[in-house]
Design a protein around this motif. Structure first.
Motif, mmCIF file in Angstrom:
data_model
loop_
_atom_site.group_PDB
_atom_site.id
_atom_site.type_symbol
_atom_site.label_atom_id
_atom_site.label_comp_id
_atom_site.label_asym_id
_atom_site.label_seq_id
_atom_site.Cartn_x
_atom_site.Cartn_y
_atom_site.Cartn_z
ATOM 1 N N SER A 198 0.836 -1.200 0.000
ATOM 2 C CA SER A 198 0.000 0.000 0.000
ATOM 3 C C SER A 198 0.871 1.251 0.000
ATOM 4 O O SER A 198 1.954 1.268 0.576
ATOM 5 N N VAL A 199 0.391 2.269 -0.670
ATOM 6 C CA VAL A 199 1.011 3.591 -0.675
ATOM 7 C C VAL A 199 -0.086 4.616 -0.407
ATOM 8 O O VAL A 199 -1.268 4.352 -0.650
ATOM 9 N N TYR A 200 0.315 5.781 0.078
ATOM 10 C CA TYR A 200 -0.655 6.819 0.404
ATOM 11 C C TYR A 200 -0.468 8.014 -0.531
ATOM 12 O O TYR A 200 0.622 8.278 -1.027
ATOM 13 N N GLY A 201 -1.557 8.715 -0.760
ATOM 14 C CA GLY A 201 -1.524 9.907 -1.581
ATOM 15 C C GLY A 201 -2.547 10.908 -1.096
ATOM 16 O O GLY A 201 -3.350 10.623 -0.204
ATOM 17 N N ILE A 202 -2.531 12.081 -1.689
ATOM 18 C CA ILE A 202 -3.477 13.130 -1.345
ATOM 19 C C ILE A 202 -3.935 13.820 -2.628
ATOM 20 O O ILE A 202 -3.132 14.033 -3.536
ATOM 21 N N CYS A 203 -5.212 14.100 -2.701
ATOM 22 C CA CYS A 203 -5.756 14.805 -3.866
ATOM 23 C C CYS A 203 -5.445 16.285 -3.729
ATOM 24 O O CYS A 203 -6.088 16.995 -2.947
ATOM 25 N N THR A 204 -4.451 16.749 -4.442
ATOM 26 C CA THR A 204 -4.041 18.150 -4.355
ATOM 27 C C THR A 204 -4.851 19.005 -5.338
ATOM 28 O O THR A 204 -5.636 18.487 -6.139
ATOM 29 N N THR A 205 -4.617 20.297 -5.290
ATOM 30 C CA THR A 205 -5.333 21.213 -6.180
ATOM 31 C C THR A 205 -4.950 21.013 -7.641
ATOM 32 O O THR A 205 -5.709 21.393 -8.536
ATOM 33 N N THR A 206 -3.801 20.394 -7.907
ATOM 34 C CA THR A 206 -3.404 20.121 -9.292
ATOM 35 C C THR A 206 -4.028 18.840 -9.822
ATOM 36 O O THR A 206 -3.860 18.516 -10.993
ATOM 37 N N ASP A 207 -4.721 18.102 -8.968
ATOM 38 C CA ASP A 207 -5.338 16.840 -9.368
ATOM 39 C C ASP A 207 -6.817 16.968 -9.705
ATOM 40 O O ASP A 207 -7.409 16.024 -10.237
ATOM 41 N N VAL A 208 -7.440 18.091 -9.370
ATOM 42 C CA VAL A 208 -8.886 18.204 -9.527
ATOM 43 C C VAL A 208 -9.262 18.456 -10.983
ATOM 44 O O VAL A 208 -8.436 18.890 -11.797
#
Length: 222
Positions: A50-60
């Protein structure tokens, strides 16, 4: 004056670099590989990572309230690198052949990821044949454990047998911990039954390939 020119040159180089390359993608890939190689423990080829990530403003997306659909597949690059490195899958493929490429992918979206939300991607091998390795990836929000999206990817190995690669890694195993006398994970070398969704997906791919091979779909050079 010289300092101003140097500063302008550095800023110009940074702007040019960001224009020509997606710099943060390569930086994140480097750190993902570094953490997998030096900071995380090795795992068995049939274990789940497993790896973790975050939905940043560049991903929307353009509506600015959830992660762009294309970003999900992009995030899988980091999950696969982590899996390849921790299981030694890529190194074994390189030792027996030339490499591995993405042959096909399908993804089902169940609930969107909001901006700045944290998610986890789990990865595991669910099936393999002589030419391909099939992996399942799940996007899960740790806060509620909900599977936001699920993807199945077909990894085509080049110039070697996927069965041979998996066999070597299964026979080798990994050390569970220093306190275990045997020190090796013992898992029977049995290829799992092909999941029904993978079987139907492969049928769909074959139909698509047959359609594209029909004469009316073959373009001739002018």
């Amino acid at each position: 004056m010289l300092a101003c020119w140097v500063l302008a040159g550095v800023l110009g180089a940074i702007v040019l670099l960001h224009t020509l390359l997606e710099v943060h993608y390569f930086l994140r890939m480097f750190f993902t590989l570094f953490l997998a190689r030096f900071c995380k423990k090795r795992v068995h080829i049939l274990d789940e990572t497993s790896v973790y990530g975050i939905c940043t403003t560049t991903d929307v997306d353009t509506l600015l309230y959830h992660m762009n659909n294309a970003r999900y597949l992009r995030e899988l690059d980091f999950a696969r690198v982590d899996f390849y490195e921790r299981t030694s899958l890529y190194r074994e493929i390189r030792s027996q052949g030339t490499g591995v490429v993405q042959g096909a992918a399908t993804i089902r979206y169940r609930r969107f990821l909001k901006p700045l939300s944290i998610f986890k991607i789990t990865s595991k091998i669910i099936y393999w044949d002589d030419k391909s390795i099939f992996m399942e990836h799940r996007f899960i929000t740790p806060s509620d454990g909900f599977v936001r999206a699920i993807a199945i990817c077909r990894q085509r190995v080049l110039d070697c047998s996927a069965e041979a690669v998996i066999s070597v890694l299964m026979d080798r195993g990994v050390k569970q911990n220093q306190n275990v006398e045997a020190g090796v994970t013992q898992i029977p070398h049995v290829r799992p039954q092909i999941p029904p969704e993978v079987a139907r997906w492969l049928e769909s791919n074959e139909i698509s390939s047959a359609t594209l091979r029909q004469p009316e779909n073959v373009t001739t050079p002018c």
